[in-house]
Scaffold this motif. Structure first.
Motif, PDB file in Angstrom:
ATOM      1  N   ARG A  74      -9.757  -5.763  -1.909  1.00 42.69           N
ATOM      2  CA  ARG A  74     -10.448  -4.985  -0.876  1.00 42.69           C
ATOM      3  C   ARG A  74     -10.488  -3.525  -1.293  1.00 42.69           C
ATOM      4  O   ARG A  74      -9.554  -3.033  -1.911  1.00 42.69           O
TER       5      ARG A  74
ATOM      6  N   ASN B 228      -1.376  -3.759   5.449  1.00 42.93           N
ATOM      7  CA  ASN B 228      -2.139  -2.522   5.333  1.00 42.93           C
ATOM      8  C   ASN B 228      -1.218  -1.328   5.561  1.00 42.93           C
ATOM      9  O   ASN B 228      -0.691  -1.131   6.653  1.00 42.93           O
TER      10      ASN B 228
ATOM     11  N   GLY C 132      -9.794   3.410   5.771  1.00 41.49           N
ATOM     12  CA  GLY C 132     -10.964   2.628   6.153  1.00 41.49           C
ATOM     13  C   GLY C 132     -12.218   3.488   6.230  1.00 41.49           C
ATOM     14  O   GLY C 132     -12.530   4.249   5.315  1.00 41.49           O
TER      15      GLY C 132
ATOM     16  N   ALA D  86     -12.834  -5.138   6.747  1.00 44.21           N
ATOM     17  CA  ALA D  86     -11.928  -4.914   5.616  1.00 44.21           C
ATOM     18  C   ALA D  86     -12.455  -5.517   4.322  1.00 44.21           C
ATOM     19  O   ALA D  86     -12.044  -5.109   3.229  1.00 44.21           O
TER      20      ALA D  86
END
Length: 204
Positions: A98, A12, A158, A88
């Motif tokens: 994702r 990430n 996120g 996620a």
């Protein structure tokens, strides 16, 4: 042992950037597992701690180096703690990619008509010196806020654009990176981890 290089068990980009900023002043080189072509570890567990431990052991086994793993997510009171460990992949379809945008879209849809918007970010950090480390160093922290319907801010990643902090009167994505690193769940967990690493002599 004194830590000089650590593999970060994550691909990430947002997390890598945050951890690099946290470790740089300590003289510790952080290496992304992605740069070593280490694949992501399976995360079949129902707790953040178990998933973080599995990821740390996996990265250490394939790199031969100490490894740090972070398992984190958003828990929403009205959703019984979801998305939790599935944060996620909340909106992921089968083996598709994702997507922060899709995850946020699903979250807001699930909260339509819900007045209780309390939520908290969870961060669990696990550091192992080797794959079979019998005493992994574990630290965790929560960051409390609430979910808003409209995205605010362009920083972070996120769920940050929807995670509102009353004490800051803004969303997490509106915070400057340095401040977020200080007050976030990951920042708090990191400070707790560093205390333990210094106590055990792994950091000078």
């Amino acid at each position: 042992m004194i830590l000089s290089s650590i593999v970060l068990a994550s691909g990430n980009a947002g997390k890598i950037k945050e951890f690099e900023a946290l470790f740089a002043p300590l003289g510790v080189t952080l290496i992304s597992q992605k740069s070593l072509n280490i694949p992501d570890a399976p995360e079949p567990h129902v707790t953040f701690i178990e998933n973080a431990l599995a990821k740390a052991r996996h990265a250490s086994a394939l790199s031969g180096l100490p490894a740090l793993a972070d398992d984190s997510g958003l828990c929403v009171q009205a959703l019984g703690g979801e998305p939790g460990v599935h944060s996620a992949r909340y909106a992921q379809v089968l083996d598709g990619p994702r997507s922060d945008a899709a995850n946020n879209e699903k979250l807001i849809k699930m909260l339509q008509g819900v007045t209780d918007r309390r939520a908290w970010y969870v961060a669990v950090l696990v550091l192992v010196t080797r794959p079979d480390d019998p005493q992994p160093v574990i630290a965790q922290a929560n960051w409390v806020g609430e979910i808003v319907d409209q995205a605010r801010g362009a920083n972070g990643f996120g769920y940050d654009p929807y995670f509102y902090l009353k004490e800051e009167a803004c969303c997490a994505a509106q915070l400057e990176p340095d401040k977020k690193n200080r007050i976030s769940h990951r920042g708090m967990a990191m400070r707790a981890l560093l205390i333990q690493l210094r106590q055990t002599g792994m950091l000078v």
